[in-house]
Design a protein around this motif. Structure first.
Motif, PDB file in Angstrom:
ATOM      1  N   ASN A   1       0.820  -1.328  -0.039  1.00 22.46           N
ATOM      2  CA  ASN A   1       0.109   0.150  -0.051  1.00 22.46           C
ATOM      3  C   ASN A   1       0.973   1.199   0.030  1.00 22.46           C
ATOM      4  OD1 ASN A   1      -1.445   2.122   2.232  1.00 22.46           O
ATOM      5  ND2 ASN A   1      -2.902   1.391   0.458  1.00 22.46           N
ATOM      6  N   ILE A   2       0.914   2.213  -1.035  1.00 21.13           N
ATOM      7  CA  ILE A   2       1.492   3.284  -1.210  1.00 21.13           C
ATOM      8  C   ILE A   2       0.640   4.362  -0.591  1.00 21.13           C
ATOM      9  CG2 ILE A   2       2.828   4.824  -2.792  1.00 21.13           C
ATOM     10  CD1 ILE A   2       3.801   2.318  -2.516  1.00 21.13           C
ATOM     11  N   ASP A   3       1.373   4.952   0.609  1.00 21.18           N
ATOM     12  CA  ASP A   3       0.446   6.089   1.381  1.00 21.18           C
ATOM     13  C   ASP A   3       1.480   7.299   1.272  1.00 21.18           C
ATOM     14  OD1 ASP A   3      -0.809   7.973   2.767  1.00 21.18           O
ATOM     15  OD2 ASP A   3      -0.868   6.446   4.681  1.00 21.18           O
ATOM     16  N   PHE A   4       1.410   7.928   0.148  1.00 23.29           N
ATOM     17  CA  PHE A   4       2.226   9.072  -0.436  1.00 23.29           C
ATOM     18  C   PHE A   4       1.405  10.409  -0.361  1.00 23.29           C
ATOM     19  CE2 PHE A   4       5.450   7.124  -3.163  1.00 23.29           C
ATOM     20  CZ  PHE A   4       6.220   6.734  -2.016  1.00 23.29           C
ATOM     21  N   GLU A   5       1.377  11.375   0.486  1.00 20.57           N
ATOM     22  CA  GLU A   5       0.439  12.419   0.789  1.00 20.57           C
ATOM     23  C   GLU A   5       1.233  13.751   0.632  1.00 20.57           C
ATOM     24  OE1 GLU A   5      -1.990  11.759   4.206  1.00 20.57           O
ATOM     25  OE2 GLU A   5      -1.788   9.979   4.295  1.00 20.57           O
ATOM     26  N   ASN A   6       0.363  14.783   0.413  1.00 20.64           N
ATOM     27  CA  ASN A   6       0.865  15.960  -0.010  1.00 20.64           C
ATOM     28  C   ASN A   6       1.766  16.069  -1.513  1.00 20.64           C
ATOM     29  OD1 ASN A   6       0.044  17.095   2.546  1.00 20.64           O
ATOM     30  ND2 ASN A   6       1.644  16.040   3.477  1.00 20.64           N
ATOM     31  N   VAL A   7       1.267  15.221  -2.166  1.00 24.74           N
ATOM     32  CA  VAL A   7       2.025  15.082  -3.565  1.00 24.74           C
ATOM     33  C   VAL A   7       1.975  16.186  -4.434  1.00 24.74           C
ATOM     34  CG1 VAL A   7       1.980  13.712  -5.827  1.00 24.74           C
ATOM     35  CG2 VAL A   7       1.572  12.558  -3.619  1.00 24.74           C
ATOM     36  N   ASN A   8       3.016  16.823  -4.794  1.00 22.61           N
ATOM     37  CA  ASN A   8       3.066  17.946  -5.723  1.00 22.61           C
ATOM     38  C   ASN A   8       1.824  17.748  -6.769  1.00 22.61           C
ATOM     39  OD1 ASN A   8       5.159  18.947  -4.148  1.00 22.61           O
ATOM     40  ND2 ASN A   8       6.775  18.178  -5.598  1.00 22.61           N
ATOM     41  N   GLU A   9       1.223  18.948  -7.300  1.00 26.76           N
ATOM     42  CA  GLU A   9       0.349  18.964  -8.177  1.00 26.76           C
ATOM     43  C   GLU A   9       0.540  18.489  -9.475  1.00 26.76           C
ATOM     44  OE1 GLU A   9      -3.421  21.652  -9.942  1.00 26.76           O
ATOM     45  OE2 GLU A   9      -2.535  22.065  -8.100  1.00 26.76           O
ATOM     46  N   ALA A  10       1.845  18.761  -9.656  1.00 26.35           N
ATOM     47  CA  ALA A  10       2.473  18.431 -11.150  1.00 26.35           C
ATOM     48  C   ALA A  10       2.798  16.811 -11.356  1.00 26.35           C
ATOM     49  CB  ALA A  10       3.578  19.108 -11.504  1.00 26.35           C
ATOM     50  N   ASP A  11       2.801  16.343 -10.114  1.00 27.59           N
ATOM     51  CA  ASP A  11       2.938  14.845  -9.972  1.00 27.59           C
ATOM     52  C   ASP A  11       1.662  13.939  -9.796  1.00 27.59           C
ATOM     53  OD1 ASP A  11       5.907  15.313 -10.354  1.00 27.59           O
ATOM     54  OD2 ASP A  11       6.283  15.328  -7.910  1.00 27.59           O
ATOM     55  N   ARG A  12       0.501  14.598  -9.931  1.00 29.44           N
ATOM     56  CA  ARG A  12      -0.721  13.853  -9.514  1.00 29.44           C
ATOM     57  C   ARG A  12      -1.310  13.165 -10.630  1.00 29.44           C
ATOM     58  NH1 ARG A  12      -3.445  18.354  -5.812  1.00 29.44           N
ATOM     59  NH2 ARG A  12      -1.922  18.531  -3.981  1.00 29.44           N
ATOM     60  N   ASN A  13      -0.795  13.287 -11.949  1.00 32.32           N
ATOM     61  CA  ASN A  13      -1.223  12.737 -13.191  1.00 32.32           C
ATOM     62  C   ASN A  13      -0.601  11.554 -13.663  1.00 32.32           C
ATOM     63  OD1 ASN A  13      -2.813  12.396 -15.596  1.00 32.32           O
ATOM     64  ND2 ASN A  13      -3.458  14.417 -15.558  1.00 32.32           N
ATOM     65  N   SER A  14      -0.116  11.652 -14.558  1.00 30.47           N
ATOM     66  CA  SER A  14       0.713  10.435 -15.443  1.00 30.47           C
ATOM     67  C   SER A  14       1.911  10.131 -14.537  1.00 30.47           C
ATOM     68  CB  SER A  14       1.148  11.032 -16.699  1.00 30.47           C
ATOM     69  OG  SER A  14       1.831  11.985 -16.946  1.00 30.47           O
ATOM     70  N   VAL A  15       2.492  11.148 -13.772  1.00 29.78           N
ATOM     71  CA  VAL A  15       3.812  10.739 -12.918  1.00 29.78           C
ATOM     72  C   VAL A  15       3.636   9.689 -11.957  1.00 29.78           C
ATOM     73  CG1 VAL A  15       5.449  11.859 -11.550  1.00 29.78           C
ATOM     74  CG2 VAL A  15       4.551  13.132 -13.415  1.00 29.78           C
ATOM     75  N   ILE A  16       2.586  10.020 -11.231  1.00 31.21           N
ATOM     76  CA  ILE A  16       2.267   9.136 -10.089  1.00 31.21           C
ATOM     77  C   ILE A  16       1.796   7.564 -10.812  1.00 31.21           C
ATOM     78  CG2 ILE A  16      -0.124   9.634  -9.536  1.00 31.21           C
ATOM     79  CD1 ILE A  16       0.506   8.886  -6.548  1.00 31.21           C
ATOM     80  N   SER A  17       0.931   7.699 -11.772  1.00 28.96           N
ATOM     81  CA  SER A  17       0.276   6.600 -12.473  1.00 28.96           C
ATOM     82  C   SER A  17       1.544   5.654 -13.034  1.00 28.96           C
ATOM     83  CB  SER A  17      -0.442   6.953 -13.521  1.00 28.96           C
ATOM     84  OG  SER A  17      -1.643   7.484 -13.036  1.00 28.96           O
ATOM     85  N   ASN A  18       2.482   6.259 -13.589  1.00 34.94           N
ATOM     86  CA  ASN A  18       3.897   5.731 -14.039  1.00 34.94           C
ATOM     87  C   ASN A  18       4.717   5.161 -13.098  1.00 34.94           C
ATOM     88  OD1 ASN A  18       3.179   6.436 -16.930  1.00 34.94           O
ATOM     89  ND2 ASN A  18       4.525   8.336 -16.771  1.00 34.94           N
ATOM     90  N   PHE A  19       4.629   5.750 -11.817  1.00 36.68           N
ATOM     91  CA  PHE A  19       5.198   5.103 -10.843  1.00 36.68           C
ATOM     92  C   PHE A  19       4.667   3.563 -10.333  1.00 36.68           C
ATOM     93  CE2 PHE A  19       5.169   4.091  -6.217  1.00 36.68           C
ATOM     94  CZ  PHE A  19       6.337   4.415  -5.859  1.00 36.68           C
TER      95      PHE A  19
END
Length: 484
Positions: free
Chosen positions: A163-181
């Motif tokens: 379970n990945i609990d990453f919070e306060n993610v930068n807005e620029a990272d909330r789309n394809s960046v985190i999905s690619n992760f």
């Protein structure tokens, strides 16, 4: 062992943080608050209680077990037969991909008990700092180091998922960046011949930049953190997890923020609910009063220390709260069986994958919340079919029954009709009107709260329905028992 007290007084500042979604979640708040205990905590070595007979769950029940609750010994009261997932909270990731184990790890008794009960053991990875998370997302060496550390612990301790609990993610990272992760994490696990579940602890509201449907596509589950609507940043009292009322509530979040996932992959969603509330010092006795200070207080402490206070129901948010006066007015807003029952009904009605708990142990030694889960999810999968349009009108038995102050009455309607639901004492005197309006066909529930002025005994509730056409007229009366 003296248990840690989870009541941290915070002064409430006039803040707009909720508007911008930048406040710290209870996951982060509790984690940072309890770091100072790690150096001094002693591990409880009591033997585990025996499980009750195994239950067959028709929904996922995902619970986080924080290290501070493990060291309180509250894990001994976990109903493993009523869990599908137990998430160990937490393995802290830094910007370089290193992992710090939770205090006292490994918890051999939890590992053994989870395996024995076919409960999936989940490794929770946390990071609450946006730039640190960005480093993990964008630096291949750091990301690979994190994946390697995850795999090492999975193989050593037999975890079934991450379970990945990453919070306060930068807005620029909330789309394809985190999905690619998540795509790269999956590929790394496959190369290690590991078939693990991947889940993400997700905000309840899309404050900007999130593509929940893309995340759902690349994860097995999204744990929606369905709480923290009100907290230390708020200038007024209010519910941590409102079911209804205003623009921001659980129902609207599922209907709008997660609508694309509801339409495509509802089975991937887990609705997290709070086993905690907020204690407020207030300027008046009114709901949503201006507040001067705020505390987080867990469920067990509410029922243990304040069960003699005036219990009320907020029909705007469908949440329980209590109030009393000493040197000033005090309010505690929290979820009990009645409000949680309605949240579970919401999860069932949207046909999502299940429900989640923050956090296991916060109900230490109490049985009513486990019984509620058993009632909702440990019966045959025919529960789902109840959320089709009913073919008849039915008044159900209230739950819980007997009850102490608060219970929930459910009924189903086969057509649009006018509904009257009233409560009477045994002499036939009307004491409450719960519903007096037109309702759509479907399953409905309403809470009923009896103040401390009413004595223990038998009460009656009557449903009267009149509908043109196939619904017809209907009237039924049932008994319920108040037990103080």
């Amino acid at each position: 062992m003296k248990k840690f007290m989870l009541i941290i007084i915070l002064f409430v500042a006039a803040s707009t943080k909720l508007i911008y979604g930048q406040y710290n979640s209870v996951h982060q708040f509790d984690s940072e608050n309890y770091k100072k205990y790690s150096e001094h905590a002693s591990i409880v070595k009591n033997s585990l209680k025996q499980n009750l007979s195994a239950s067959k769950l028709n929904k996922l029940v995902f619970g986080y077990l924080p290290y501070w609750e493990y060291h309180n010994g509250t894990h001994h009261n976990i109903r493993y037969d009523l869990l599908t997932h137990l998430a160990v909270f937490s393995f802290e990731a830094d910007s370089l991909g290193n992992l710090k184990d939770p205090y006292g790890w490994p918890w051999s008794d939890v590992i053994t008990k989870s395996k024995a009960n076919n409960v999936k053991l989940i490794l929770t990875v946390t990071n609450f700092e946006g730039n640190s998370i960005h480093s993990l997302f964008t630096n291949r060496a750091h990301r690979t180091n994190l994946f390697s550390n995850i795999v090492q612990r999975v193989k050593q301790y037999g975890f079934n998922g991450v379970n990945i609990d990453f919070e306060n993610v930068n807005e620029a990272d909330r789309n394809s960046v985190i999905s690619n992760f998540f795509v790269e994490l999956r590929n790394y696990l496959v190369l290690q011949n590991l078939n693990l579940e991947i889940s993400f602890a997700s905000p309840i509201i899309n404050w900007g930049g999130w593509d929940f449907s893309m995340i759902a596509k690349n994860c097995d589950h999204i744990f929606i953190m369905g709480y923290d609507f009100y907290g230390s940043w708020s200038t007024t009292t209010g519910p941590s997890a409102p079911l209804s009322g205003g623009n921001y509530n659980l129902t609207n979040s599922l209907s709008f923020d997660y609508s694309s996932v509801i339409q495509a992959n509802p089975e991937k969603l887990i609705l997290g609910v709070p086993y905690y509330g907020n204690y407020w010092r207030t300027k008046s006795s009114n709901p949503y009063s201006a507040a001067t200070s705020s505390s987080i207080i867990v469920y067990r402490d509410v029922v243990k220390n304040y069960n003699n206070k005036e219990l009320l129901w907020d029909y705007f948010s469908n949440t329980s709260w209590i109030r009393w006066q000493d040197t000033t007015w005090n309010q505690i807003w929290f979820d009990n069986e009645a409000s949680l029952s309605m949240k579970y009904d919401l999860a069932i009605s949207y046909k999502i994958g299940g429900v989640g708990i923050w956090a296991l142990g916060y109900d230490d030694g109490r049985t009513e919340l486990w019984k509620l889960i058993e009632s909702k999810f440990a019966k045959s999968s025919s529960t789902e079919k109840n959320y089709l349009i009913p073919t008849s009108t039915v008044l159900e038995q209230n739950y819980p029954n007997p009850f102490n102050s608060t219970t929930v009455i459910r009924f189903q309607l086969s057509a649009f009709c006018h509904v009257s639901l009233k409560v009477y004492d045994v002499l036939g005197r009307e004491i409450a009107v719960l519903v007096d309006e037109f309702k759509q066909a479907g399953i409905h529930s309403t809470p009923f709260v009896l103040s401390s002025t009413f004595s223990s005994g038998v009460y009656l509730y009557r449903l009267q329905v009149y509908a043109h056409g196939r619904g017809g007229s209907y009237s039924e009366t049932k008994k319920m028992v108040l037990l103080r």
